[in-house]
Structure formats: C-alpha cells, structure tokens
Write a protein that holds these residues in place. Structure first.
Motif, PDB file in Angstrom:
ATOM      1  N   GLN A  39      34.224  -0.024   6.790  1.00  0.00           N
ATOM      2  CA  GLN A  39      33.246  -0.060   7.737  1.00  0.00           C
ATOM      3  C   GLN A  39      31.991   0.567   7.373  1.00  0.00           C
ATOM      4  OE1 GLN A  39      33.385  -1.767  10.647  1.00  0.00           O
ATOM      5  NE2 GLN A  39      35.353  -2.791   9.924  1.00  0.00           N
ATOM      6  N   GLY A  40      32.337   1.740   6.648  1.00  0.00           N
ATOM      7  CA  GLY A  40      31.230   2.680   6.147  1.00  0.00           C
ATOM      8  C   GLY A  40      30.094   1.705   5.113  1.00  0.00           C
ATOM      9  N   VAL A  41      30.844   1.260   4.300  1.00  0.00           N
ATOM     10  CA  VAL A  41      30.276   0.250   3.249  1.00  0.00           C
ATOM     11  C   VAL A  41      29.561  -0.694   3.968  1.00  0.00           C
ATOM     12  CG1 VAL A  41      30.651  -1.379   1.259  1.00  0.00           C
ATOM     13  CG2 VAL A  41      31.752   0.953   1.204  1.00  0.00           C
ATOM     14  N   ASN A  42      30.232  -1.454   4.918  1.00  0.00           N
ATOM     15  CA  ASN A  42      29.531  -2.513   5.774  1.00  0.00           C
ATOM     16  C   ASN A  42      28.316  -2.203   6.305  1.00  0.00           C
ATOM     17  OD1 ASN A  42      29.433  -5.259   6.889  1.00  0.00           O
ATOM     18  ND2 ASN A  42      30.372  -4.517   8.586  1.00  0.00           N
ATOM     19  N   TYR A  43      28.126  -0.841   7.051  1.00  0.00           N
ATOM     20  CA  TYR A  43      26.986  -0.377   7.531  1.00  0.00           C
ATOM     21  C   TYR A  43      25.928  -0.160   6.580  1.00  0.00           C
ATOM     22  CZ  TYR A  43      28.739  -0.099  12.460  1.00  0.00           C
ATOM     23  OH  TYR A  43      29.342  -0.510  13.654  1.00  0.00           O
ATOM     24  N   LEU A  44      26.287   0.505   5.412  1.00  0.00           N
ATOM     25  CA  LEU A  44      25.250   0.928   4.384  1.00  0.00           C
ATOM     26  C   LEU A  44      24.747  -0.420   3.725  1.00  0.00           C
ATOM     27  CD1 LEU A  44      27.181   3.627   2.417  1.00  0.00           C
ATOM     28  CD2 LEU A  44      24.994   3.830   3.983  1.00  0.00           C
ATOM     29  N   THR A  45      25.288  -1.479   3.656  1.00  0.00           N
ATOM     30  CA  THR A  45      25.206  -2.696   3.183  1.00  0.00           C
ATOM     31  C   THR A  45      24.056  -3.496   4.215  1.00  0.00           C
ATOM     32  OG1 THR A  45      27.281  -3.241   2.126  1.00  0.00           O
ATOM     33  CG2 THR A  45      25.794  -4.892   2.475  1.00  0.00           C
ATOM     34  N   LEU A  46      24.244  -3.589   5.537  1.00  0.00           N
ATOM     35  CA  LEU A  46      23.518  -3.791   6.762  1.00  0.00           C
ATOM     36  C   LEU A  46      22.236  -3.100   6.573  1.00  0.00           C
ATOM     37  CD1 LEU A  46      23.037  -5.496   9.011  1.00  0.00           C
ATOM     38  CD2 LEU A  46      24.037  -3.887  10.451  1.00  0.00           C
ATOM     39  N   ALA A  47      22.295  -1.758   6.511  1.00  0.00           N
ATOM     40  CA  ALA A  47      20.954  -1.122   6.215  1.00  0.00           C
ATOM     41  C   ALA A  47      20.190  -1.600   5.141  1.00  0.00           C
ATOM     42  CB  ALA A  47      21.294   0.454   6.517  1.00  0.00           C
ATOM     43  N   SER A  48      20.825  -1.687   3.709  1.00  0.00           N
ATOM     44  CA  SER A  48      20.084  -2.039   2.794  1.00  0.00           C
ATOM     45  C   SER A  48      19.446  -3.465   3.162  1.00  0.00           C
ATOM     46  CB  SER A  48      20.922  -2.087   1.535  1.00  0.00           C
ATOM     47  OG  SER A  48      20.284  -2.411   0.437  1.00  0.00           O
ATOM     48  N   TYR A  49      20.187  -4.249   3.477  1.00  0.00           N
ATOM     49  CA  TYR A  49      19.692  -5.787   3.797  1.00  0.00           C
ATOM     50  C   TYR A  49      18.614  -5.772   4.545  1.00  0.00           C
ATOM     51  CZ  TYR A  49      19.574 -10.391   5.613  1.00  0.00           C
ATOM     52  OH  TYR A  49      19.161 -11.655   5.987  1.00  0.00           O
ATOM     53  N   ILE A  50      18.342  -4.869   5.597  1.00  0.00           N
ATOM     54  CA  ILE A  50      17.341  -5.135   6.482  1.00  0.00           C
ATOM     55  C   ILE A  50      16.086  -4.376   5.773  1.00  0.00           C
ATOM     56  CG2 ILE A  50      16.501  -3.511   8.748  1.00  0.00           C
ATOM     57  CD1 ILE A  50      19.077  -3.462   9.739  1.00  0.00           C
ATOM     58  N   ARG A  51      16.293  -3.221   4.972  1.00  0.00           N
ATOM     59  CA  ARG A  51      15.239  -2.585   4.250  1.00  0.00           C
ATOM     60  C   ARG A  51      14.804  -3.731   3.550  1.00  0.00           C
ATOM     61  NH1 ARG A  51      14.719  -0.670  -0.483  1.00  0.00           N
ATOM     62  NH2 ARG A  51      17.072  -0.169  -0.642  1.00  0.00           N
ATOM     63  N   ARG A  52      15.601  -4.537   2.479  1.00  0.00           N
ATOM     64  CA  ARG A  52      15.022  -5.656   1.497  1.00  0.00           C
ATOM     65  C   ARG A  52      14.324  -6.914   2.160  1.00  0.00           C
ATOM     66  NH1 ARG A  52      19.962  -5.189  -0.327  1.00  0.00           N
ATOM     67  NH2 ARG A  52      20.403  -7.180  -0.243  1.00  0.00           N
ATOM     68  N   GLU A  53      15.322  -7.311   2.884  1.00  0.00           N
ATOM     69  CA  GLU A  53      15.433  -8.941   3.518  1.00  0.00           C
ATOM     70  C   GLU A  53      14.643  -9.012   4.458  1.00  0.00           C
ATOM     71  OE1 GLU A  53      16.067 -11.261   1.186  1.00  0.00           O
ATOM     72  OE2 GLU A  53      16.754  -9.741  -0.145  1.00  0.00           O
ATOM     73  N   VAL A  54      14.690  -8.191   5.721  1.00  0.00           N
ATOM     74  CA  VAL A  54      14.053  -8.337   7.023  1.00  0.00           C
ATOM     75  C   VAL A  54      12.560  -7.933   7.049  1.00  0.00           C
ATOM     76  CG1 VAL A  54      14.257  -7.797   9.544  1.00  0.00           C
ATOM     77  CG2 VAL A  54      16.332  -8.286   8.188  1.00  0.00           C
TER      78      VAL A  54
END
Length: 190
Positions: free
Chosen positions: A168-183
């Motif tokens: 779950q932690g890795v999932n949230y970190l991945t989401l935060a990284s995705y938002i920074r890079r892709e959104v």
C-alpha cells in the motif's frame, strides 16, 4: 467548461501529492518494521481481529433489539454473543487464536489451490490456462507449507499484514510520482 473541471482535478491531485507521498513513506516504514518483527505483526492482526469481532457482536446486539422482532431478534442476539465470545477469545488467548486463524488460512489456500488446478485442467483448450495451473499449484503448495510449519502461527499472519502495508505504501509513492511526472499542472498554477 470541461477545462475548468480538468483544471480543478489536476490542481487537487497536485495539492494532495504531498499527502500521498507522506502516507506512502509512512506505510513503507511500517511495513518494513512489521517485516522485521513478524511475531509482533501477527499479534497486531490477532488484536485487530478481536476488536472487529467484538464490534461485530455489539452491532449484532443493536440490530437484534432495534431492527428485528420476534424469533429473528434472538437469532441476531445469538450471533452477537458468538462474535463477542470470539473477540474475547482472541484477546485472552492470542497464541491459540493465531494457531486457529493460521490453520484456517492454510486450509483455505489448499482448497483454493485445488479449485484453481481443477479449473486450469478444465480449460486447457483456452490460452492462459497454464498461468491458472501455476497459480493453483503455488497456492496449494503455500497452504501445505503453512499447515506443515510448526512455527507458522507466529509469522504467517504478520507477514500478510506487513506485505499488505508495504505494498500500500509503495502504491501511494507510485501515485505521488505519477502525479509529479505525468499530470500537467492546471493552467492557473502554471
């Protein structure tokens, strides 16, 4: 009008990104700590189970006397008593509860593995049946290993909890990284 809605969503994602990042980091740390202390993690699972069973017992009692009438009332009250007894048992005998829950988990894994293997053999004509077979064998073997391991009650439930929290932690970190890079940021933030 559509751009305003998209801008709002993008803006909210970027505003919440730091929370996703913080929660992800915290969950990863908790997951690693629990992996390092599996007996403690298993004890945590047992106490959570006990608390949820007691909460379920209280809810059944409330339902029995506030919602139901007649014979159904006593049926729900009986379930409330059983839930409370199970919760009390978990708190008063956590080691025995860990043994019981681990054995139930192992039996469920064995049954699920056999069912998956059977399904894979039934659907041999379809593409991907090998993965179902592999999954069934892996599930079956996991159940057998857990059932045959005398110290499994002291680490299995904790391992499941620790791995779940870690992912779950890795999932949230991945989401935060995705938002920074892709959104892309909203037009107001640029």
């Amino acid at each position: 009008m559509r751009t305003v809605g998209n801008d709002l969503v993008r803006s909210q994602l970027h505003e919440n990104r730091k929370w996703y990042l913080g929660l992800g980091a915290l969950l990863v740390v908790f997951g690693i700590v629990l992996l390092a202390a599996l007996p403690f993690a298993t004890l945590t699972v047992i106490y959570i189970f006990g608390a949820l069973m007691m909460l379920g017992g209280i809810i059944h009692f409330i339902a029995a006397f506030k919602i139901f009438e007649g014979g159904y009332r006593w049926f729900w009250a009986l379930f409330g008593v059983l839930y409370l007894i199970a919760g009390y048992y978990a708190f008063s005998t956590p080691v025995k509860t860990a043994i019981v829950l681990t054995n139930i988990l192992a039996i469920i894994l064995i049954i699920a593995g056999v069912i998956r293997i059977f399904n894979a053999l039934l659907f041999r004509a379809f593409q991907g049946w090998g993965w179902t077979l592999f999954s069934g064998i892996l599930t079956l073997v996991t159940g057998v290993i857990i059932l045959m391991s005398p110290d499994a009650p002291f680490w299995v439930l904790g391992l499941f909890l620790a791995v779940d929290i870690l992912f779950q932690g890795v999932n949230y970190l991945t989401l935060a990284s995705y938002i920074r890079r892709e959104v892309p940021k909203s037009s107001a933030e640029q």
